[in-house]
Structure formats: C-alpha cells, structure tokens
Scaffold this motif. Structure first.
Motif, PDB file in Angstrom:
ATOM      1  N   GLY A 138       0.760  -1.241   0.000  1.00 14.92           N
ATOM      2  CA  GLY A 138       0.000   0.000   0.000  1.00 14.92           C
ATOM      3  C   GLY A 138       0.787   1.285   0.000  1.00 14.92           C
ATOM      4  O   GLY A 138       0.500   2.174   0.776  1.00 14.92           O
ATOM      5  N   GLY A 139       1.780   1.410  -0.829  1.00 15.43           N
ATOM      6  CA  GLY A 139       2.554   2.642  -0.890  1.00 15.43           C
ATOM      7  C   GLY A 139       2.917   2.975  -2.316  1.00 15.43           C
ATOM      8  O   GLY A 139       2.368   2.416  -3.263  1.00 15.43           O
ATOM      9  N   TYR A 140       3.804   3.869  -2.452  1.00 18.05           N
ATOM     10  CA  TYR A 140       4.262   4.292  -3.763  1.00 18.05           C
ATOM     11  C   TYR A 140       5.726   3.917  -3.945  1.00 18.05           C
ATOM     12  O   TYR A 140       6.479   3.854  -2.979  1.00 18.05           O
ATOM     13  CB  TYR A 140       4.138   5.815  -3.917  1.00 18.05           C
ATOM     14  CG  TYR A 140       2.716   6.292  -3.891  1.00 18.05           C
ATOM     15  CD1 TYR A 140       1.952   6.293  -5.044  1.00 18.05           C
ATOM     16  CD2 TYR A 140       2.138   6.745  -2.708  1.00 18.05           C
ATOM     17  CE1 TYR A 140       0.645   6.741  -5.029  1.00 18.05           C
ATOM     18  CE2 TYR A 140       0.841   7.195  -2.678  1.00 18.05           C
ATOM     19  CZ  TYR A 140       0.094   7.195  -3.844  1.00 18.05           C
ATOM     20  OH  TYR A 140      -1.185   7.636  -3.839  1.00 18.05           O
ATOM     21  N   ILE A 141       6.104   3.681  -5.172  1.00 20.96           N
ATOM     22  CA  ILE A 141       7.502   3.455  -5.506  1.00 20.96           C
ATOM     23  C   ILE A 141       7.866   4.386  -6.651  1.00 20.96           C
ATOM     24  O   ILE A 141       6.994   4.821  -7.415  1.00 20.96           O
ATOM     25  CB  ILE A 141       7.791   1.987  -5.895  1.00 20.96           C
ATOM     26  CG1 ILE A 141       6.980   1.578  -7.132  1.00 20.96           C
ATOM     27  CG2 ILE A 141       7.522   1.053  -4.743  1.00 20.96           C
ATOM     28  CD1 ILE A 141       7.403   0.245  -7.714  1.00 20.96           C
ATOM     29  N   LEU A 142       9.147   4.700  -6.754  1.00 23.05           N
ATOM     30  CA  LEU A 142       9.615   5.533  -7.852  1.00 23.05           C
ATOM     31  C   LEU A 142       9.659   4.685  -9.115  1.00 23.05           C
ATOM     32  O   LEU A 142      10.183   3.575  -9.109  1.00 23.05           O
ATOM     33  CB  LEU A 142      10.996   6.099  -7.541  1.00 23.05           C
ATOM     34  CG  LEU A 142      11.069   6.977  -6.289  1.00 23.05           C
ATOM     35  CD1 LEU A 142      12.507   7.418  -6.041  1.00 23.05           C
ATOM     36  CD2 LEU A 142      10.156   8.174  -6.409  1.00 23.05           C
ATOM     37  N   GLY A 143       9.127   5.213 -10.183  1.00 31.09           N
ATOM     38  CA  GLY A 143       9.027   4.452 -11.415  1.00 31.09           C
ATOM     39  C   GLY A 143      10.176   4.686 -12.373  1.00 31.09           C
ATOM     40  O   GLY A 143      11.080   5.494 -12.136  1.00 31.09           O
ATOM     41  N   LEU A 144      10.132   3.971 -13.474  1.00 33.01           N
ATOM     42  CA  LEU A 144      11.174   4.061 -14.485  1.00 33.01           C
ATOM     43  C   LEU A 144      11.185   5.415 -15.183  1.00 33.01           C
ATOM     44  O   LEU A 144      12.222   5.857 -15.667  1.00 33.01           O
ATOM     45  CB  LEU A 144      11.004   2.936 -15.500  1.00 33.01           C
ATOM     46  CG  LEU A 144      11.292   1.545 -14.956  1.00 33.01           C
ATOM     47  CD1 LEU A 144      11.017   0.495 -16.031  1.00 33.01           C
ATOM     48  CD2 LEU A 144      12.714   1.431 -14.460  1.00 33.01           C
ATOM     49  N   LYS A 145      10.067   6.100 -15.235  1.00 32.39           N
ATOM     50  CA  LYS A 145      10.018   7.417 -15.868  1.00 32.39           C
ATOM     51  C   LYS A 145      10.918   8.393 -15.103  1.00 32.39           C
ATOM     52  O   LYS A 145      11.642   9.184 -15.701  1.00 32.39           O
ATOM     53  CB  LYS A 145       8.580   7.935 -15.925  1.00 32.39           C
ATOM     54  CG  LYS A 145       8.420   9.159 -16.778  1.00 32.39           C
ATOM     55  CD  LYS A 145       8.721   8.837 -18.234  1.00 32.39           C
ATOM     56  CE  LYS A 145       8.385  10.008 -19.127  1.00 32.39           C
ATOM     57  NZ  LYS A 145       8.822   9.781 -20.495  1.00 32.39           N
ATOM     58  N   LEU A 146      10.889   8.321 -13.770  1.00 30.30           N
ATOM     59  CA  LEU A 146      11.752   9.174 -12.965  1.00 30.30           C
ATOM     60  C   LEU A 146      13.216   8.824 -13.217  1.00 30.30           C
ATOM     61  O   LEU A 146      14.063   9.707 -13.346  1.00 30.30           O
ATOM     62  CB  LEU A 146      11.425   9.035 -11.480  1.00 30.30           C
ATOM     63  CG  LEU A 146      12.250   9.908 -10.550  1.00 30.30           C
ATOM     64  CD1 LEU A 146      12.078  11.393 -10.875  1.00 30.30           C
ATOM     65  CD2 LEU A 146      11.881   9.638  -9.113  1.00 30.30           C
ATOM     66  N   PHE A 147      13.518   7.539 -13.310  1.00 30.40           N
ATOM     67  CA  PHE A 147      14.875   7.102 -13.615  1.00 30.40           C
ATOM     68  C   PHE A 147      15.321   7.671 -14.961  1.00 30.40           C
ATOM     69  O   PHE A 147      16.443   8.148 -15.113  1.00 30.40           O
ATOM     70  CB  PHE A 147      14.954   5.575 -13.623  1.00 30.40           C
ATOM     71  CG  PHE A 147      16.298   5.044 -13.996  1.00 30.40           C
ATOM     72  CD1 PHE A 147      17.343   5.078 -13.085  1.00 30.40           C
ATOM     73  CD2 PHE A 147      16.523   4.514 -15.253  1.00 30.40           C
ATOM     74  CE1 PHE A 147      18.590   4.591 -13.433  1.00 30.40           C
ATOM     75  CE2 PHE A 147      17.758   4.027 -15.607  1.00 30.40           C
ATOM     76  CZ  PHE A 147      18.799   4.065 -14.691  1.00 30.40           C
ATOM     77  N   GLU A 148      14.435   7.641 -15.944  1.00 29.36           N
ATOM     78  CA  GLU A 148      14.744   8.179 -17.270  1.00 29.36           C
ATOM     79  C   GLU A 148      15.042   9.674 -17.190  1.00 29.36           C
ATOM     80  O   GLU A 148      16.015  10.150 -17.774  1.00 29.36           O
ATOM     81  CB  GLU A 148      13.558   7.933 -18.211  1.00 29.36           C
ATOM     82  CG  GLU A 148      13.759   8.487 -19.602  1.00 29.36           C
ATOM     83  CD  GLU A 148      12.527   8.314 -20.479  1.00 29.36           C
ATOM     84  OE1 GLU A 148      12.584   8.753 -21.638  1.00 29.36           O
ATOM     85  OE2 GLU A 148      11.508   7.767 -20.014  1.00 29.36           O
TER      86      GLU A 148
END
Length: 95
Positions: free
Chosen positions: A3-13
């Motif tokens: 039930g949380g958020y994770i940083l996605g690949l778009k942010l990595f990009e």
C-alpha cells in the motif's frame, strides 16, 4: 511493498537525461583521478546547492581506508569537509 508508492522508471529516465546534460564531470574526471592516485585517497567533486553540499563525482583511492559516500549524496555544509571547503570560498556577504 504494501500500500505505498515506488519511484518508477520514468523518474529514472528523467534523472539519466539530467545527469547526461552536466559536463563538469567529463572535464574534472582526469584531474580527480590524478589527485586520487597521487594521494592514495578517495576524492570527490561536489557543489553547493542551497544549504547543502552534493557529491557529483567520486574516485576511489588505493588506500585501505574506505569512505561510505556516493554520487548524489547530500551533506550539511557545516559538518562535512566538502561543505567546509565550499563555504571557505564563498564571498563574505553570502555567508
């Protein structure tokens, strides 16, 4: 993860694009490598951003002393050697 958020690949990009736009590391790397080899110590390149110091580049020396740092690490200006060096070269008005 529950039930949380994770940083996605778009942010990595986006981070990768931003990092590739900086060229200071390209110019500083040979000098930093030479310094680390001469001193046999880990050497860093960093900048002041707001009220913090940020490591931009790290070159390990051949010493048995290892420093637990990484590129992107933020440090306080008053309690880190990088921060103190950056503060030492500020104009008095900026201090």
């Amino acid at each position: 993860m529950q039930g949380g958020y994770i940083l996605g690949l778009k942010l990595f990009e986006l981070c990768t694009i931003a990092a590739n736009q900086r060229r200071i590391e390209e110019f500083a790397l040979p000098a930093l490598k030479a310094l680390a080899q001469e001193l046999q110590l880990t050497c860093h390149l960093g900048v002041m951003e707001g009220s913090e110091a940020v490591y931009l580049l790290k070159v390990e020396g051949n010493s048995s002393i290892q420093v637990s740092t990484w590129v992107g690490k933020r440090l306080s200006l008053h309690s880190s050697s990088l921060g103190k060096v950056l503060l030492a070269w500020l104009p008095e008005q900026a201090l």
